[in-house]
Design an enzyme around this catalytic site. Structure first.
Site, short mmCIF file in Angstrom:
data_model
loop_
_atom_site.label_atom_id
_atom_site.label_comp_id
_atom_site.label_asym_id
_atom_site.label_seq_id
_atom_site.Cartn_x
_atom_site.Cartn_y
_atom_site.Cartn_z
N GLY A 23 24.00 92.96 3.37
CA GLY A 23 23.65 91.53 3.43
C GLY A 23 23.22 90.98 2.08
N GLY A 27 19.90 85.09 0.51
CA GLY A 27 18.55 85.37 0.99
C GLY A 27 17.89 86.61 0.43
N GLY A 29 18.52 89.80 0.73
CA GLY A 29 19.39 90.85 0.18
C GLY A 29 19.68 90.63 -1.30
CB SER A 151 11.92 89.51 12.60
OG SER A 151 11.36 88.27 12.99
CE1 TYR A 179 17.01 87.83 13.99
CE2 TYR A 179 14.87 86.92 14.51
CZ TYR A 179 15.73 87.49 13.60
OH TYR A 179 15.32 87.73 12.31
N1 LIG Z 1 14.34 84.58 6.56
C1 LIG Z 1 13.36 84.90 7.38
O1 LIG Z 1 12.38 84.15 7.55
C2 LIG Z 1 13.40 86.19 8.12
C3 LIG Z 1 12.33 86.47 8.99
C4 LIG Z 1 12.31 87.68 9.66
C5 LIG Z 1 13.32 88.60 9.47
N2 LIG Z 1 14.37 88.30 8.65
C6 LIG Z 1 15.43 89.31 8.50
O2 LIG Z 1 15.79 89.43 7.14
C7 LIG Z 1 17.12 89.93 7.03
C8 LIG Z 1 17.88 89.15 5.97
O3 LIG Z 1 18.02 87.83 6.40
P1 LIG Z 1 17.92 86.56 5.43
O4 LIG Z 1 16.74 85.79 5.84
O5 LIG Z 1 18.07 86.97 4.02
O6 LIG Z 1 19.19 85.74 5.97
P2 LIG Z 1 20.55 85.28 5.26
O7 LIG Z 1 20.26 84.54 4.01
O8 LIG Z 1 21.31 84.58 6.34
O9 LIG Z 1 21.25 86.65 4.91
C9 LIG Z 1 21.84 87.44 5.90
C10 LIG Z 1 22.86 88.36 5.27
O10 LIG Z 1 23.43 89.16 6.30
C11 LIG Z 1 24.84 89.12 6.17
N3 LIG Z 1 25.55 89.37 7.41
C12 LIG Z 1 25.50 88.67 8.57
N4 LIG Z 1 26.35 89.21 9.46
C13 LIG Z 1 26.94 90.27 8.88
C14 LIG Z 1 27.91 91.23 9.28
N5 LIG Z 1 28.49 91.18 10.48
N6 LIG Z 1 28.28 92.19 8.41
C15 LIG Z 1 27.76 92.24 7.18
N7 LIG Z 1 26.84 91.36 6.73
C16 LIG Z 1 26.44 90.38 7.57
C17 LIG Z 1 25.12 87.71 5.64
O11 LIG Z 1 26.43 87.65 5.12
P3 LIG Z 1 27.29 86.27 5.04
O12 LIG Z 1 26.85 85.61 3.78
O13 LIG Z 1 28.68 86.73 5.02
O14 LIG Z 1 26.92 85.47 6.26
C18 LIG Z 1 24.02 87.58 4.61
O15 LIG Z 1 24.36 88.23 3.42
C19 LIG Z 1 17.72 89.85 8.45
O16 LIG Z 1 17.74 91.12 9.01
C20 LIG Z 1 16.74 88.95 9.19
O17 LIG Z 1 16.69 89.22 10.56
C21 LIG Z 1 14.42 87.12 7.96
#
Ligand SMILES: NC(=O)c1ccc[n+]([C@@H]2O[C@H](COP(=O)([O-])OP(=O)(O)OC[C@H]3O[C@@H](n4cnc5c(N)ncnc54)[C@H](OP(=O)(O)O)[C@@H]3O)[C@@H](O)[C@H]2O)c1
Length: 311
Positions: A23, A27, A29, A151, A179
């Site tokens: 990922g 975000g 990642g 989360s 989720y």
């Molecule tokens: N942001 C928050 O407040 C928050 C809170 C709690 C937990 N989290 C956790 O943090 C982690 C990262 O999320 P983020 O907040 O950074 O969100 P994000 O910006 O949406 O990043 C998510 C990443 O996951 C990738 N992804 C989604 N589906 C995929 C698949 N089928 N195969 C491979 N890659 C895939 C996306 O790729 P694409 O660009 O191709 O879509 C993107 O690179 C997640 O596990 C999320 O549950 C986030």
């Protein structure tokens, strides 16, 4: 919060270390990769879209021209893609850090290529399979760490779905509950992996992390799918007001992945109010997430569902 204080400056030298992060195209990642590469790690950048991956690699190269980066295509919602990716990554040799970060949130009811509900399939089963397939490379490293990103939402899940995960009841589907269950699944997996790694006498350590509330694409992607557009607009407004920047959200993952002396099975999150923001520290997971018997059963179900058996 009582855990140790930790800041980015404390990431040790990571040259001669190899990390794989899922990922990486947005975000948390993106920032996780940047900081691991800044400390000298070779970083395998895993993403599902070739175009976005190329842009992400270029962005890191612009910031850190010396960075050693290996692009890797993986769609976590497709186990055949996970197998191909693990095979390719496995050829690189030992793996010191695996960050199971990719995720989707609050999507309408969809299924992965293998028939799992999309959020559980992507967030849990894809990462379970990837970790199992890369296990020989993790064991081959001097002292590897696996970090699985969960989360605070795991707290609202009272259980993980039982029975055949390909036959969940689509009709009764609620996107936020699904989720929450996938994030509880992440923690059950992370803690059970730590127990199994200890029992097997390996030096692999399994930790978990959560970012609090961070401004990323997460609040836009899933909630904006299907009929959720107005809910997504509200969520985006709230996120702009109260979410912390994504680079701060990545700190718990980075602490869990690199802090020397951190005990295995640690769960790291922000130390601020409601664990929503701030510098990272060791935090507590829910009682259900610590249920070892549930975790054992969930592990067996996951092995059967993915047909990936940890050696
Ligand atoms: N942001 C928050 O407040 C928050 C809170 C709690 C937990 N989290 C956790 O943090 C982690 C990262 O999320 P983020 O907040 O950074 O969100 P994000 O910006 O949406 O990043 C998510 C990443 O996951 C990738 N992804 C989604 N589906 C995929 C698949 N089928 N195969 C491979 N890659 C895939 C996306 O790729 P694409 O660009 O191709 O879509 C993107 O690179 C997640 O596990 C999320 O549950 C986030």
């Amino acid at each position: 919060m009582t855990g140790p204080q930790w800041t980015l400056e404390e990431i040790p030298d990571l040259s001669e270390r190899r990390a794989l992060v899922t990922g990486v195209t947005s975000g948390l990642g993106e920032h996780t990769v940047l900081e691991l590469a800044r400390r000298g790690a070779e970083v395998v950048m895993a993403a599902r879209s070739a175009g976005k991956l190329e842009q992400a690699v270029d962005a890191v190269r612009r910031a850190l021209p010396q960075a050693v980066l290996v692009p890797l295509i993986v769609d976590l919602a497709d186990l055949s893609s996970v197998r191909r990716a693990a095979e390719e990554a496995g050829r690189l040799g030992p793996l010191d850090i695996l960050v199971n970060n990719a995720g989707v949130m609050a999507t309408p009811h969809r299924r992965t290529s293998d028939g799992f509900e999309l959020q559980m399939g992507t967030n849990h089963f894809g990462h379970f399979a990837l970790t199992g397939l890369l296990w020989p490379q993790l064991v081959a490293a001097e002292s590897a760490r696996v970090v699985t990103v969960s989360s605070q939402m795991h707290r609202i899940a009272r259980a993980v779905p039982q029975g055949d995960p390909r036959h969940d009841a689509g009709g009764r589907y609620e996107r936020w509950t699904a989720y929450a269950q996938s994030k509880l699944a992440n923690l059950l997996f992370a803690f059970e992996l730590e127990r199994r790694a200890r029992a097997a006498g390996t030096k692999v350590q399994s930790n978990a992390a959560h970012p609090g509330y961070a401004r990323t694409n997460l609040q836009r992607t899933g909630p904006g799918m299907g009929s959720g557009r107005s809910q997504a607009a509200i969520l985006l407004g709230v996120t702009r007001l109260v979410g912390q920047p994504a680079d701060l959200g990545a700190l718990p993952t980075l602490m869990a992945a690199t802090m020397p002396g951190l005990p295995g099975g640690s769960y790291v999150g922000p130390r601020g109010p409601l664990e929503s923001r701030g510098l990272p520290t060791v935090v507590k997971a829910s009682r259900v997430a610590n249920d070892a018997e549930l975790a054992r059963r969930w592990w067996e179900l996951s092995e059967e569902a993915t047909r990936v058996h940890f050696p």
